[in-house]
Design a protein around this motif. Structure first.
Motif, PDB file in Angstrom:
ATOM      1  N   SER A 193      -6.665   0.024  -2.192  1.00  0.00           N
ATOM      2  CA  SER A 193      -7.401  -0.040  -0.934  1.00  0.00           C
ATOM      3  C   SER A 193      -6.842  -1.195  -0.111  1.00  0.00           C
ATOM      4  CB  SER A 193      -8.893  -0.271  -1.198  1.00  0.00           C
ATOM      5  OG  SER A 193      -9.096  -1.593  -1.691  1.00  0.00           O
ATOM      6  N   ARG A 246       0.822  -1.216   0.000  1.00  0.00           N
ATOM      7  CA  ARG A 246       0.000   0.000   0.000  1.00  0.00           C
ATOM      8  C   ARG A 246       0.849   1.256   0.000  1.00  0.00           C
ATOM      9  NH1 ARG A 246      -4.655   0.460   3.824  1.00  0.00           N
ATOM     10  NH2 ARG A 246      -5.414   1.865   2.218  1.00  0.00           N
ATOM     11  N   ALA A 287      -5.212  -4.644  -1.689  1.00  0.00           N
ATOM     12  CA  ALA A 287      -3.864  -5.074  -1.328  1.00  0.00           C
ATOM     13  C   ALA A 287      -3.895  -6.451  -0.672  1.00  0.00           C
ATOM     14  CB  ALA A 287      -3.215  -4.049  -0.399  1.00  0.00           C
TER      15      ALA A 287
END
Length: 109
Positions: free
Chosen positions: A95, A88, A99
Motif C-alpha cells: 500500500s 510500489r 511503501a
C-alpha cells in the motif's frame, strides 16, 4: 473483525524471518563433533551467524527496500516520491502507507 484482518494483512507485507538460533544450534553441534581441521571454519561460521542475528528487523527491511529500488533502477534518496513509486511498482502488493513507511525507515537506517 474484517477491518482488523485487512489491517493485519497490510501490516505484514514485509515479514522478517530469522532462523539464526536454529542455525547456531546446528553449527554448535557440528563444532562439537568436528575434527580439528574443520573447527576454525565452523567457529567463523558461528561468528557470522551471531553477527547476522544481531541485525535489527528495521535494518533488514531497509536492506530489502534498497535492494528492490536498485533492481528497479532507482537512484537517489530512498524516501523520495520517485522511490516510493518505484517501490510500489516493484512490489504491487504494498500500500502507499507501507511503501512510505518502509522508505522512511530505510532512509533513517
Amino acid at each position: 473483525m474484517i477491518g482488523f484482518e485487512k489491517r493485519m494483512k497490510q501490516d505484514m507485507a514485509v515479514l522478517v524471518l530469522r532462523d539464526a538460533q536454529g542455525i547456531t544450534e546446528l553449527l554448535r553441534e557440528a563444532l562439537d563433533a568436528a575434527p580439528a581441521a574443520e573447527r576454525p571454519g565452523l567457529e567463523r561460521a558461528l561468528a557470522l551467524v551471531a553477527e547476522a542475528g544481531a541485525v535489527s528487523d528495521a535494518e533488514l527491511r531497509a536492506r530489502w527496500v534498497r535492494q528492490r529500488l536498485a533492481a528497479a533502477g532507482h537512484e537517489g534518496p530512498v524516501d523520495s516520491v520517485a522511490a516510493i513509486k518505484a517501490l510500489r511498482r516493484a512490489e504491487p502488493g504494498l500500500s502507499l502507507l507501507q511503501a512510505t513507511t518502509y522508505a522512511r525507515e530505510a532512509a533513517a537506517a
